[in-house]
Design an enzyme around this catalytic site. Structure first.
Site, PDB file in Angstrom:
ATOM      1  CE  LYS A   1       0.869   1.378   4.429  1.00  0.00           C
ATOM      2  NZ  LYS A   1       1.584   2.616   4.761  1.00  0.00           N
TER       3      LYS A   1
ATOM      4  N   PRO B   1       9.511  -4.440  -0.160  1.00  0.00           N
ATOM      5  CG  PRO B   1      10.557  -2.550  -1.057  1.00  0.00           C
ATOM      6  CD  PRO B   1       9.321  -3.392  -1.180  1.00  0.00           C
TER       7      PRO B   1
ATOM      8  CG  LEU C   1       6.386   0.438   0.494  1.00  0.00           C
ATOM      9  CD1 LEU C   1       7.374  -0.258  -0.443  1.00  0.00           C
ATOM     10  CD2 LEU C   1       5.588   1.497  -0.278  1.00  0.00           C
TER      11      LEU C   1
ATOM     12  CG  ASP D   1      -0.749   0.443   8.217  1.00  0.00           C
ATOM     13  OD1 ASP D   1      -1.566   1.328   8.535  1.00  0.00           O
ATOM     14  OD2 ASP D   1       0.433   0.678   7.919  1.00  0.00           O
TER      15      ASP D   1
HETATM   16  O1  C5P Z   1       0.131  -1.043  15.353  1.00  0.00           O
HETATM   17  P1  C5P Z   1       1.537  -1.155  14.864  1.00  0.00           P
HETATM   18  O2  C5P Z   1       2.299  -2.258  15.516  1.00  0.00           O
HETATM   19  O3  C5P Z   1       1.622  -1.189  13.371  1.00  0.00           O
HETATM   20  O4  C5P Z   1       2.247   0.212  15.298  1.00  0.00           O
HETATM   21  C1  C5P Z   1       3.632   0.348  15.362  1.00  0.00           C
HETATM   22  C2  C5P Z   1       3.964   1.565  16.213  1.00  0.00           C
HETATM   23  O5  C5P Z   1       3.524   2.749  15.543  1.00  0.00           O
HETATM   24  C3  C5P Z   1       3.262   1.609  17.552  1.00  0.00           C
HETATM   25  O6  C5P Z   1       4.013   0.978  18.544  1.00  0.00           O
HETATM   26  C4  C5P Z   1       3.154   3.109  17.831  1.00  0.00           C
HETATM   27  O7  C5P Z   1       4.384   3.601  18.348  1.00  0.00           O
HETATM   28  C5  C5P Z   1       3.003   3.700  16.454  1.00  0.00           C
HETATM   29  N1  C5P Z   1       1.612   3.985  16.076  1.00  0.00           N
HETATM   30  C6  C5P Z   1       0.935   5.055  16.677  1.00  0.00           C
HETATM   31  N2  C5P Z   1      -0.365   5.334  16.309  1.00  0.00           N
HETATM   32  C7  C5P Z   1      -0.967   4.604  15.342  1.00  0.00           C
HETATM   33  C8  C5P Z   1      -0.300   3.515  14.722  1.00  0.00           C
HETATM   34  C9  C5P Z   1       0.978   3.244  15.123  1.00  0.00           C
HETATM   35  O8  C5P Z   1       1.472   5.751  17.539  1.00  0.00           O
HETATM   36  N3  C5P Z   1      -2.211   4.915  14.977  1.00  0.00           N
END
Ligand code: C5P
Length: 285
Positions: free
Chosen positions: A11, A96, A101, A137
């Site tokens: 994406k 990658p 992405l 995501d």
């Molecule tokens: O949910 P995910 O593991 O993809 O998120 C990775 C990191 O990105 C989280 O630990 C957080 O620090 C940050 N994040 C955030 N707010 C979001 C999505 C992600 O702060 N809406």
């Protein structure tokens, strides 16, 4: 034993805005997301026993439950209330990694789609909730297409599709930490924000130039200056080759450009490949 093959598309973020901090430490986002033809391919085998194994063509990808494909499988059976069977997941990795992405999220989403097609234990809504437990995501990646994603990324509404175009993606070689980038964002002091409403209108009107003019990602502003120069150089190559608009995807460092002409997109990819081996010519999907 039963075997399934599933595609996991990458994406890009046509827009990415951070609109607030949440009490759970996450951030509220407002993003226009688009899937592209660049993809991983997963082979998922359901076996006897309880062993869960993940193999990939990329040795830097975790094979344990930190792998989002494995995490998604574990979460699926937990939420479905079904004892987990043996599973072998093989990922042919083309997207990658750590690139903005959605590669890992898309692999997780592909596993959830396959398992729910096989077992049918969760409603569409429950599947999205399961995705959100795996990664922010993942809900978007379950559906794909052109979507507005809000909240942590789990509140989705379908948008008019991106008009047909070529998308060149270039991943520079430096790493970016998503949590660190989030910690650098002060959403009350952002100098510039994407025009999300204008982007949605441009999509509704099928106006590719209007879409391309509005691609914007607030994270590009908080990348350290030396790295930002590199992103600027990639943008310049794309614009000089005929890109209608260029932006960073997710928390980067991948840059993408939108092109209306194939020759221009090929020219950009060829020029970028001289320096960046992870440069791709894709289309929206
Ligand atoms: O949910 P995910 O593991 O993809 O998120 C990775 C990191 O990105 C989280 O630990 C957080 O620090 C940050 N994040 C955030 N707010 C979001 C999505 C992600 O702060 N809406």
């Amino acid at each position: 034993m039963s075997a399934f093959v599933e595609t996991a598309n990458a994406k890009i973020n046509l827009t990415l805005d951070v609109t607030g901090e949440r009490p759970d430490g996450y951030h509220d986002l407002c993003m226009v997301m688009q899937s592209v033809t660049l993809c991983d391919t997963l082979q998922i085998m359901i076996r006897e026993g309880t062993r869960l194994e993940v193999q990939t063509t990329n040795r830097y990808i975790p094979k344990n439950d930190k792998n989002l494909a494995a995490a998604a499988a574990v979460q699926y059976f937990r939420n479905a209330g079904i004892p987990r069977p043996g599973l072998s997941i093989f990922i042919e990795k083309n997207i990658p990694v750590c690139a903005g992405l959605g590669g890992g999220s898309s692999d997780g989403a592909a596993v959830l789609r396959v398992l729910n097609a096989r077992y049918g234990a969760l409603t569409s809504e429950q599947l999205l909730e399961t995705g959100a437990q795996v990664g922010s995501d993942v809900p978007y990646c379950i559906a794909g297409g052109t979507m507005l994603a809000q909240g942590k990324g789990e509140l989705l509404s379908a948008l008019a599709p991106l008009p047909p175009c070529y998308v060149v993606i270039c991943k520079p070689d430096f790493p970016i930490s998503t949590p660190i980038l989030f910690s650098k964002i002060n959403c009350t002091k952002l100098r510039c924000r994407p025009d999300t409403g204008g982007m949605i209108s441009a999509l509704e009107e099928g106006d590719l130039s209007g879409v391309a003019r509005r691609v914007y990602n607030v994270f590009e502003d908080v990348i350290e200056p030396k790295r930002r120069e590199e992103l600027k150089a990639i943008r310049t190559v794309m614009i000089d080759s005929g890109a209608l608009g260029v932006s960073m995807s997710g928390t980067g460092p991948s840059m993408f450009g939108l092109f209306d002409r194939r020759e221009s997109a090929e020219k950009a990819q060829k020029r970028l490949l001289k320096r960046y081996k992870e440069s791709f010519l894709t289309r929206s999907v």
